[in-house]
Design a protein around this motif. Structure first.
Motif: not given
Length: 360
Positions: A283-290, A354-357
């Motif tokens: 994300t723009s806040d550097l939270e891992p997405t994929a 949807s996977c939450g990972a």
């Protein structure tokens, strides 16, 4: 391991750079052998190719407007090409060639203000001399972006490793962000008050990187600067007085080595093309997405399409036009395995949610 929607296989050497242009209708790519290819995104095939467009590896490419391509090679040349094409075929014609300093791998950067396209590139890395070029008028301005770093042996010239030209604010003022060999990040304002432009230092910070900054990008909507390096850190900074401050703590990837970082404001997305064969999405806040691992060699470049429909009026066939306007938002990923993979980025992000990972 998930599979991409499509794979381009026209290159025979490492693909070093890719860029969507002409409102997503075209993709341009450049490789280690100096070959330059323009792809039709409607047909998913080559539209034009210049073999040995450069006598050495191509470092970076971009497309401007509907028919202009810019390439930079390790042969210390920056080339501007015009694309002359029909629906099924075309050719790239060389318009201009300029001398650049590519020896430290610093790639040109571009920005558009109204109808003018500007390119910033290094002329002499050791002296910190850059050039700002108006592509249309061919007007050139010399900029001093030199920096002295302090070492145990004394001060030395600090070579720029990457630059990012942006048009920021409501007035669309040109600004230049520079990442240095010493891991310093600096922001320059481009003074346009007189006929001779100059670079004025606005702010600087010593980043937390332990290696030279390899790539940086700027989110003008959120006013955030993103950086990556040969180490395993991904950083995000925001302006703070005469300096920068960390917007969020640096992310440490499992493996060191990153080629390119890109931010895409419309998706609040940050993508990192890494040496571990993986594109890391945040994300723009550097939270891992994929994380996407498909290629068999280090990744070099990543781009995301715009979903623009501006070029749709030029499509005569109604069915083809409707299909084009309902197309997926693409993410293209280039690799040293000589391939370019194409992904439906909205589907990738939806699957990750949807996977939450963070593994897709």
């Amino acid at each position: 391991m998930h599979q991409p929607d499509f794979v381009f296989r026209g290159h025979l050497a490492a693909v070093n750079s890719i860029c969507f242009f002409s409102d997503d209708r075209l993709l341009v790519s450049g490789d280690q052998d100096g070959h330059l290819i323009v792809w039709s995104m409607m047909l998913k095939r080559q539209l034009a190719k210049v073999a040995s467009a450069h006598s050495a590896a191509i470092l970076t490419v971009c497309g401007l407007g509907a028919d202009t391509v810019v390439s930079q090679g390790r042969d210390n040349k920056l080339c501007i090409w015009t694309l002359v094409a029909s629906e099924f075929s075309g050719e790239l014609r060389l318009v201009k060639s300029l001398a650049v300093d590519s020896m430290n791998f610093c790639k040109f950067s571009y920005a558009t203000i109204q109808s003018s396209s500007w390119i910033a590139f290094l002329v002499d890395a050791g002296a910190g001399e850059a050039c700002l070029l108006d592509v249309g008028s061919e007007e050139q301005h010399s900029l001093n972006i030199g920096h002295k770093s302090r070492t145990k042996a004394g001060s030395r010239d600090d070579s720029p490793m990457c630059i990012k030209l942006v048009a920021s604010g409501e007035s669309k003022q040109l600004e230049l962000f520079v990442g240095y060999e010493s891991n310093m990040l600096q922001q320059f304002g481009i003074n346009t008050s007189d006929s001779k432009m100059s670079a004025v230092l606005r702010r600087s910070v010593t980043t937390v990187h332990t290696e030279p900054i390899m790539s940086l990008d700027y989110d003008s909507q959120r006013q955030l600067v993103y950086t990556c390096a040969a180490d395993n850190k991904v950083c995000c900074y925001t302006a703070h007085g005469s300096g920068f401050k960390e917007h969020t703590a640096a992310v440490e990837l499992k493996n060191p080595g990153n080629s390119e970082i890109r931010c895409f404001s419309a998706l609040a997305l940050v993508a990192v093309a890494s040496w571990d064969y993986t594109v890391h999405l945040f994300t723009s806040d550097l939270e891992p997405t994929a994380s996407i691992a498909f290629h068999r060699a280090a990744l070099t470049s990543v781009d995301v399409s715009t979903l623009s429909t501006a070029e749709a009026d030029g499509i005569a066939d109604e069915y083809v036009r409707q299909r084009w306007n309902s197309r997926s938002r693409w993410m293209a990923v280039a690799s040293r395995d000589a391939r370019i993979s194409l992904w439906d980025i909205d589907a990738v992000l939806a699957r990750a949610r949807s996977c939450g990972a963070a593994d897709t």
